[in-house]
Motif scaffolding. Structure first.
Motif, PDB file in Angstrom:
ATOM      1  N   ILE A 126       0.843  -1.189   0.000  1.00  0.00           N
ATOM      2  CA  ILE A 126       0.000   0.000   0.000  1.00  0.00           C
ATOM      3  C   ILE A 126       0.882   1.244   0.000  1.00  0.00           C
ATOM      4  O   ILE A 126       1.773   1.381   0.842  1.00  0.00           O
ATOM      5  N   ARG A 127       0.646   2.098  -0.926  1.00  0.00           N
ATOM      6  CA  ARG A 127       1.403   3.354  -0.997  1.00  0.00           C
ATOM      7  C   ARG A 127       0.679   4.376  -0.120  1.00  0.00           C
ATOM      8  O   ARG A 127      -0.184   5.124  -0.581  1.00  0.00           O
TER       9      ARG A 127
ATOM     10  N   ILE B  89      -3.137   8.711   1.598  1.00  0.00           N
ATOM     11  CA  ILE B  89      -3.406   9.845   2.482  1.00  0.00           C
ATOM     12  C   ILE B  89      -3.629  11.119   1.672  1.00  0.00           C
ATOM     13  O   ILE B  89      -4.503  11.933   1.984  1.00  0.00           O
ATOM     14  N   ARG B  90      -2.850  11.281   0.612  1.00  0.00           N
ATOM     15  CA  ARG B  90      -2.987  12.488  -0.211  1.00  0.00           C
ATOM     16  C   ARG B  90      -4.368  12.534  -0.873  1.00  0.00           C
ATOM     17  O   ARG B  90      -5.022  13.581  -0.899  1.00  0.00           O
TER      18      ARG B  90
END
Length: 235
Positions: free
Chosen positions: A4-5, A10-11
């Motif tokens: 997961i990036r 979040i961005r």
């Protein structure tokens, strides 16, 4: 299993939360600014009515309270006051309030429109020109907390000053004007209760509030993550 990036997640979360909450945050700011800028006493319309003149009663010429209660045994409250300068007993019961002539003990009928106009002009502080008067049996939005019937008396003026008067007792129920109406609309936007304008803990407000909190948290995380980090030295 795909990694997961988290920065990307979040961005994107922060972006969509900002899009959802950003407009409401601006509205909170604007409505809050209006509500703290205009003095609350002016919003309440205290400047529209004058305090009643205080004058003593000639009690020896009036019907005594026990006699009024004996005539109206269901009375819950009996109060001596004046109506257009004449002493009257205001009697409140479970069925509502009415007036009794304090000199004769006779129950008075509801006020006529002409008498209501006299009462309104006597207490109003501005231009006494009446532009409209209506006996309302259904409460408008600006009087939703009051129980009709009541007279709606609107006077001449840019602010649309309006007095609401009881047809049974001639008492002032409330006063309204355009700056109050703007305040009421701003309050509705501020608390996000678009129906009754009274619930300060409604689900929509809670969702918007927590969304703003998560937006702030995600923004703080992105800010910290954006700072350059020293690369570890290879062994």
């Amino acid at each position: 299993m795909t990694n997961i990036r988290w920065p990307l997640v979040i961005r994107r979360t922060h972006k969509w939360l900002a899009l959802f909450v950003g407009i409401q945050v601006v509205l909170w700011t604007l409505t809050g600014f209006y509500m703290v800028t205009v003095h609350i006493d002016y919003i309440h319309g205290d400047h529209l009515v004058r305090a009643p003149a205080v004058s003593p009663f000639e009690l020896d010429q009036l019907i005594e309270a026990p006699r009024v209660v004996a005539t109206h045994p269901h009375a819950e409250e009996v109060k001596l006051q004046r109506l257009l300068g004449q002493p009257v007993w205001r009697v409140r019961s479970a069925d509502g309030a009415f007036l009794v002539d304090a000199a004769t003990g006779k129950k008075l009928p509801p006020l006529t429109e002409e008498r209501v106009h006299q009462v309104a002009r006597r207490i109003y502080t501005g231009d006494p020109t009446i532009v409209s008067s209506r006996l309302l049996t259904e409460a408008p939005m600006e009087m939703q907390t009051a129980k009709p019937p009541f007279w709606q008396i609107e006077f001449k003026g840019w602010n649309r000053p309006t007095l609401y008067i009881s047809p049974a007792t001639g008492e002032l129920i409330s006063r309204r004007h355009n700056l109050w109406r703007v305040f009421d609309f701003a309050w509705m936007i501020h608390i996000m209760d678009y129906e009754n304008r009274t619930d300060v803990n409604n689900p929509l407000l809670r969702v918007a509030t927590w969304s703003a909190v998560f937006m702030a948290i995600s923004g703080a995380w992105l800010l910290l993550w954006s700072f350059p980090r020293r690369k570890r030295k290879k062994a």
